[in-house]
Motif scaffolding. Sequence first.
Motif, mmCIF file in Angstrom:
data_model
loop_
_atom_site.group_PDB
_atom_site.id
_atom_site.type_symbol
_atom_site.label_atom_id
_atom_site.label_comp_id
_atom_site.label_asym_id
_atom_site.label_seq_id
_atom_site.Cartn_x
_atom_site.Cartn_y
_atom_site.Cartn_z
ATOM 1 N N ALA A 230 0.819 -1.468 0.657
ATOM 2 C CA ALA A 230 0.058 -0.138 -0.222
ATOM 3 C C ALA A 230 1.008 0.995 -0.059
ATOM 4 C CB ALA A 230 -1.062 0.015 1.629
ATOM 5 N N PHE A 231 1.997 1.532 0.770
ATOM 6 C CA PHE A 231 2.732 2.484 1.088
ATOM 7 C C PHE A 231 4.447 2.162 0.262
ATOM 8 C CE2 PHE A 231 -0.025 2.135 4.216
ATOM 9 C CZ PHE A 231 -1.185 2.997 4.033
ATOM 10 N N THR A 232 5.063 1.706 0.004
ATOM 11 C CA THR A 232 6.273 1.722 -0.746
ATOM 12 C C THR A 232 6.458 2.235 1.032
ATOM 13 O OG1 THR A 232 5.470 1.403 -2.916
ATOM 14 C CG2 THR A 232 8.005 1.586 -1.818
ATOM 15 N N PRO A 233 7.284 1.777 2.180
ATOM 16 C CA PRO A 233 7.913 2.643 2.845
ATOM 17 C C PRO A 233 9.166 3.322 3.275
ATOM 18 C CG PRO A 233 6.568 0.650 4.202
ATOM 19 C CD PRO A 233 6.422 0.610 2.264
ATOM 20 N N THR A 234 9.487 3.836 3.498
ATOM 21 C CA THR A 234 10.578 3.925 3.773
ATOM 22 C C THR A 234 11.345 3.019 5.001
ATOM 23 O OG1 THR A 234 10.426 6.071 4.703
ATOM 24 C CG2 THR A 234 10.847 6.265 2.211
ATOM 25 N N ARG A 235 10.730 2.974 5.790
ATOM 26 C CA ARG A 235 10.629 2.646 6.784
ATOM 27 C C ARG A 235 9.239 2.021 7.377
ATOM 28 N NH1 ARG A 235 11.350 4.813 13.204
ATOM 29 N NH2 ARG A 235 11.604 3.325 14.140
ATOM 30 N N LEU A 236 9.465 0.540 8.051
ATOM 31 C CA LEU A 236 8.283 -0.325 9.057
ATOM 32 C C LEU A 236 9.091 -1.545 9.724
ATOM 33 C CD1 LEU A 236 5.456 -1.069 8.132
ATOM 34 C CD2 LEU A 236 5.929 -2.829 6.174
ATOM 35 N N GLU A 237 8.072 -1.018 10.691
ATOM 36 C CA GLU A 237 8.079 -2.360 11.490
ATOM 37 C C GLU A 237 6.970 -2.978 12.204
ATOM 38 O OE1 GLU A 237 11.142 -1.387 15.186
ATOM 39 O OE2 GLU A 237 11.254 0.848 13.784
ATOM 40 N N VAL A 238 7.106 -4.137 11.994
ATOM 41 C CA VAL A 238 5.278 -4.624 13.192
ATOM 42 C C VAL A 238 6.123 -5.127 14.059
ATOM 43 C CG1 VAL A 238 3.623 -5.882 12.240
ATOM 44 C CG2 VAL A 238 4.732 -5.013 10.537
ATOM 45 N N SER B 164 -3.309 -16.795 20.454
ATOM 46 C CA SER B 164 -2.657 -15.985 19.242
ATOM 47 C C SER B 164 -1.199 -16.669 19.577
ATOM 48 C CB SER B 164 -3.721 -16.772 18.275
ATOM 49 O OG SER B 164 -3.292 -15.194 18.455
ATOM 50 N N GLY B 165 -1.090 -15.807 20.234
ATOM 51 C CA GLY B 165 0.950 -15.132 20.110
ATOM 52 C C GLY B 165 0.821 -13.748 19.254
ATOM 53 N N GLU B 166 -0.655 -13.527 18.519
ATOM 54 C CA GLU B 166 -1.269 -11.823 17.961
ATOM 55 C C GLU B 166 -2.362 -11.698 17.721
ATOM 56 O OE1 GLU B 166 1.658 -13.633 14.213
ATOM 57 O OE2 GLU B 166 -0.117 -14.359 13.487
ATOM 58 N N SER B 167 -1.850 -10.402 19.121
ATOM 59 C CA SER B 167 -3.014 -10.141 19.350
ATOM 60 C C SER B 167 -3.269 -8.252 19.449
ATOM 61 C CB SER B 167 -3.728 -11.186 20.372
ATOM 62 O OG SER B 167 -3.217 -10.760 22.081
ATOM 63 N N HIS B 168 -1.513 -8.097 19.585
ATOM 64 C CA HIS B 168 -1.738 -6.990 20.345
ATOM 65 C C HIS B 168 -0.295 -6.137 19.557
ATOM 66 C CE1 HIS B 168 -3.901 -7.861 23.704
ATOM 67 N NE2 HIS B 168 -3.723 -6.410 23.720
ATOM 68 N N PHE B 169 -0.336 -5.315 18.817
ATOM 69 C CA PHE B 169 0.559 -5.210 17.283
ATOM 70 C C PHE B 169 1.423 -3.869 17.887
ATOM 71 C CE2 PHE B 169 -0.473 -8.996 15.863
ATOM 72 C CZ PHE B 169 0.660 -9.507 15.450
ATOM 73 N N THR B 170 2.326 -2.921 17.794
ATOM 74 C CA THR B 170 2.600 -1.714 17.047
ATOM 75 C C THR B 170 2.746 -1.588 15.443
ATOM 76 O OG1 THR B 170 3.053 -1.077 19.675
ATOM 77 C CG2 THR B 170 3.998 -0.348 17.958
ATOM 78 N N VAL B 171 2.839 -0.388 15.028
ATOM 79 C CA VAL B 171 3.088 -0.609 13.503
ATOM 80 C C VAL B 171 3.693 0.648 13.387
ATOM 81 C CG1 VAL B 171 2.351 0.337 11.432
ATOM 82 C CG2 VAL B 171 1.010 -2.018 12.540
ATOM 83 N N VAL B 172 5.116 0.669 12.901
ATOM 84 C CA VAL B 172 5.933 2.024 12.984
ATOM 85 C C VAL B 172 6.157 1.981 11.829
ATOM 86 C CG1 VAL B 172 8.057 3.039 13.547
ATOM 87 C CG2 VAL B 172 6.910 1.826 15.400
ATOM 88 N N ILE B 173 5.842 3.157 10.498
ATOM 89 C CA ILE B 173 5.840 3.253 9.135
ATOM 90 C C ILE B 173 6.348 4.737 9.384
ATOM 91 C CG2 ILE B 173 3.370 3.227 9.235
ATOM 92 C CD1 ILE B 173 3.850 1.696 6.575
ATOM 93 N N GLU B 174 7.034 4.807 7.956
ATOM 94 C CA GLU B 174 7.437 5.891 7.218
ATOM 95 C C GLU B 174 7.173 6.555 6.030
ATOM 96 O OE1 GLU B 174 10.628 8.426 8.809
ATOM 97 O OE2 GLU B 174 11.362 7.713 6.439
ATOM 98 N N ALA B 175 6.404 7.194 5.314
ATOM 99 C CA ALA B 175 6.155 6.742 3.663
ATOM 100 C C ALA B 175 5.658 8.108 3.394
ATOM 101 C CB ALA B 175 4.631 5.913 3.838
ATOM 102 N N ALA C 199 2.928 6.826 12.294
ATOM 103 C CA ALA C 199 2.412 6.734 11.074
ATOM 104 C C ALA C 199 3.008 8.032 10.910
ATOM 105 C CB ALA C 199 1.512 6.592 10.395
ATOM 106 N N SER C 200 4.885 8.033 10.129
ATOM 107 C CA SER C 200 5.297 9.611 9.718
ATOM 108 C C SER C 200 5.525 9.861 8.404
ATOM 109 C CB SER C 200 6.353 10.272 10.755
ATOM 110 O OG SER C 200 7.312 9.423 10.407
ATOM 111 N N ALA C 201 5.551 10.578 7.989
ATOM 112 C CA ALA C 201 6.669 11.378 6.535
ATOM 113 C C ALA C 201 7.986 10.804 6.370
ATOM 114 C CB ALA C 201 5.683 12.335 5.884
ATOM 115 N N PRO C 202 8.672 10.555 5.547
ATOM 116 C CA PRO C 202 10.013 11.036 5.471
ATOM 117 C C PRO C 202 10.390 12.628 5.322
ATOM 118 C CG PRO C 202 9.578 9.555 3.812
ATOM 119 C CD PRO C 202 7.842 9.573 4.314
ATOM 120 N N THR C 203 11.051 12.962 6.455
ATOM 121 C CA THR C 203 11.581 14.075 6.078
ATOM 122 C C THR C 203 12.811 14.927 5.722
ATOM 123 O OG1 THR C 203 12.943 13.761 8.252
ATOM 124 C CG2 THR C 203 10.576 14.438 8.477
ATOM 125 N N GLY C 204 13.529 15.401 5.033
ATOM 126 C CA GLY C 204 14.860 16.140 4.570
ATOM 127 C C GLY C 204 14.516 15.682 3.356
#
Length: 90
Positions: free
Chosen positions: A16-24, A40-51, A85-90
């Motif tokens: 969807a985003f072709t991110p410059t940074r992605l951490e799930v 399930s061991g997959e109930s809570h997540f943090t997404v850090v994404i820059e695009a 979620a953030s946009a790239p800077t610079g």
Amino acid sequence: MTGSVQQEMERLLNEAFTPTRLEVINDSAKHSGHSGDDGSGESHFTVVIEAAAFADQSRLERQRMVNRALGDIPGERVHALAIQASAPTG
């Protein structure tokens, strides 16, 4: 879909985003036994994404964009999702 929810989230966000940074980040172990822990061991997540797609978008709209890209995962297949979620800077 085969594979883990985490892998599916990574694939959907990359497409969807072709991110410059992605951490799930799987935070489920921190919430073991809490409300929403389905075992399930997959109930809570943090997404850090820059695009670039997030440029000129409000924080709320960025979160909506991520949720839309993830389809039925937030709220149905994952109990809790924190989004940075953030946009790239610079």
